[in-house]
Scaffold this motif. Structure first.
Motif, mmCIF file in Angstrom:
data_model
loop_
_atom_site.group_PDB
_atom_site.id
_atom_site.type_symbol
_atom_site.label_atom_id
_atom_site.label_comp_id
_atom_site.label_asym_id
_atom_site.label_seq_id
_atom_site.Cartn_x
_atom_site.Cartn_y
_atom_site.Cartn_z
ATOM 1 N N VAL A 52 16.669 80.758 -76.311
ATOM 2 C CA VAL A 52 18.041 81.014 -76.746
ATOM 3 C C VAL A 52 19.001 80.740 -75.588
ATOM 4 N N LYS A 53 20.017 79.963 -75.851
ATOM 5 C CA LYS A 53 20.984 79.632 -74.801
ATOM 6 C C LYS A 53 21.849 80.850 -74.481
ATOM 7 N N GLN A 54 21.943 81.151 -73.186
ATOM 8 C CA GLN A 54 22.742 82.297 -72.751
ATOM 9 C C GLN A 54 24.218 82.112 -73.081
ATOM 10 N N ASP A 55 24.664 80.865 -73.138
ATOM 11 C CA ASP A 55 26.072 80.612 -73.475
ATOM 12 C C ASP A 55 26.404 81.139 -74.864
ATOM 13 N N HIS A 56 25.453 81.026 -75.794
ATOM 14 C CA HIS A 56 25.669 81.523 -77.152
ATOM 15 C C HIS A 56 25.800 83.044 -77.160
ATOM 16 N N LEU A 94 18.133 86.267 -83.754
ATOM 17 C CA LEU A 94 17.227 86.080 -84.889
ATOM 18 C C LEU A 94 17.262 84.662 -85.459
ATOM 19 N N PRO A 95 18.450 84.084 -85.745
ATOM 20 C CA PRO A 95 18.445 82.703 -86.250
ATOM 21 C C PRO A 95 17.850 81.707 -85.259
ATOM 22 N N LEU A 150 9.279 81.569 -84.728
ATOM 23 C CA LEU A 150 8.448 82.624 -85.305
ATOM 24 C C LEU A 150 7.702 82.132 -86.532
ATOM 25 N N LEU A 151 8.387 81.402 -87.400
ATOM 26 C CA LEU A 151 7.734 80.884 -88.604
ATOM 27 C C LEU A 151 6.655 79.858 -88.249
ATOM 28 N N SER A 152 6.917 79.065 -87.216
ATOM 29 C CA SER A 152 5.882 78.140 -86.741
ATOM 30 C C SER A 152 4.686 78.918 -86.214
ATOM 31 N N GLY A 153 4.959 80.036 -85.522
ATOM 32 C CA GLY A 153 3.876 80.878 -85.039
ATOM 33 C C GLY A 153 3.072 81.482 -86.172
ATOM 34 N N ILE A 154 3.761 81.899 -87.238
ATOM 35 C CA ILE A 154 3.062 82.443 -88.403
ATOM 36 C C ILE A 154 2.168 81.373 -89.029
ATOM 37 N N SER A 188 9.394 78.274 -94.796
ATOM 38 C CA SER A 188 10.153 77.986 -93.572
ATOM 39 C C SER A 188 11.378 77.136 -93.866
ATOM 40 N N ARG A 189 11.231 76.155 -94.758
ATOM 41 C CA ARG A 189 12.378 75.313 -95.097
ATOM 42 C C ARG A 189 13.461 76.113 -95.811
ATOM 43 N N ILE A 190 13.053 77.116 -96.595
ATOM 44 C CA ILE A 190 14.033 77.951 -97.294
ATOM 45 C C ILE A 190 14.754 78.880 -96.327
ATOM 46 N N LEU A 191 13.998 79.506 -95.413
ATOM 47 C CA LEU A 191 14.580 80.501 -94.510
ATOM 48 C C LEU A 191 15.344 79.875 -93.351
ATOM 49 N N THR A 192 14.980 78.656 -92.967
ATOM 50 C CA THR A 192 15.665 78.002 -91.832
ATOM 51 C C THR A 192 16.127 76.614 -92.229
ATOM 52 N N PRO A 193 17.062 76.525 -93.176
ATOM 53 C CA PRO A 193 17.522 75.196 -93.623
ATOM 54 C C PRO A 193 18.231 74.414 -92.525
ATOM 55 N N TRP A 194 18.709 75.135 -91.496
ATOM 56 C CA TRP A 194 19.410 74.456 -90.413
ATOM 57 C C TRP A 194 18.473 73.848 -89.382
ATOM 58 N N HIS A 195 17.226 74.259 -89.389
ATOM 59 C CA HIS A 195 16.312 73.818 -88.340
ATOM 60 C C HIS A 195 15.972 72.340 -88.494
ATOM 61 N N GLY A 196 16.084 71.619 -87.410
ATOM 62 C CA GLY A 196 15.775 70.194 -87.409
ATOM 63 C C GLY A 196 16.963 69.321 -87.737
#
Length: 260
Positions: free
Chosen positions: A154-158, A178-179, A185-189, A250-258
């Protein structure tokens, strides 16, 4: 393309068995494997002309064996999903804790399940408790590592930007951390579930009936090769299905990822 490869592989398998290149005890035909699968899910007479019937294999249908294994996976991996992210978050945010525990986490991650299954049986017996622990220990390290890497990424600037706009600690955790951590986390699961599923046979080596891994093992010890192969195919299909399900979630919960 994948369907064509499948047809070629099955055709080659059928040809090898039809020509008798490999004895049926070592490699039964595709038809024999299908028959073993059908018998494992139906009832049949004990012998020709007998009125007594036997259902499934080892007193359970194959789907009952499968459900038993999925239940063990659900408990073992479920506990890891609850505790792993907590440990990963603490190790990702507290430097001295990470330095103290990281070597032991990697040690546990590197251990093959068969290396400590005997110890778990000594501690917890041959019942389901030792199986839950084995599956938990298989899934726990990937989840901790994934969460820890997500937190550290996580970027500290954020975080500073959120705080400068008056965000509370809870808001920073839920709206920023969390976002950012959720894709990792989902990749870990996904990794943890896959690894735990590969250890299901090891978990069910002792007193594993009902269980799809126990069914494969017991069938192998009794030279029921067709049933062993049928069980292995079911284990593989379920592994692919579980992986696809987690990717879909994962695609449903993180639609912004990628996305850029």
């Amino acid at each position: 393309m994948a369907a064509a490869v499948f047809v070629v592989l099955v055709g080659a398998w059928w040809l090898v068995t039809a020509l008798g290149v490999v004895p049926p005890a070592y490699l039964p035909s595709p038809g024999a494997v299908i028959d073993a699968f059908v018998q494992a899910n139906t009832c049949r007479p004990i012998s020709e002309g007998s009125s007594r019937v036997v259902c499934g294999e080892f007193d359970y249908y194959m789907w009952q064996h499968l459900l038993a294994s999925l239940g063990r996976i659900g408990i073992g991996v479920g506990a890891a999903i609850v505790l792993g992210p907590i440990a990963g978050f603490l190790m990702g945010t507290i430097g001295w804790l990470r330095d103290a525990l990281d070597p032991y986490l990697n040690f546990l991650r590197a251990l093959p399940p068969l290396g400590y299954v005997g110890l778990l049986i000594v501690w917890f017996g041959i019942g389901d408790v030792s199986k839950y622990w084995l599956l938990f220990l298989a899934a726990f390290p990937p989840l901790v590592i994934a969460t820890m890497n997500g937190v550290r990424g996580v970027k500290q600037d954020h975080i500073r930007a959120a705080r400068s706009m008056g965000a509370s600690r809870t808001q920073v955790a839920t709206r920023v951390l969390l976002p950012s951590v959720l894709p990792e986390l989902l990749s870990g699961i996904r990794i943890a579930t896959g690894f735990a599923w590969t250890t299901v046979v090891a978990a069910e080596l002792n007193n594993g009936i009902p269980g799809i891994g126990g069914l494969a093992y017991q069938a192998g010890t009794q030279i029921q090769t067709a049933l062993t192969i049928a069980s292995i195919i079911v284990i593989g299909i379920v592994a692919v299905a579980l992986d696809s399900l987690i990717k879909f979630i994962s695609r449903i919960l993180t639609p912004w990822h990628g996305r850029a």
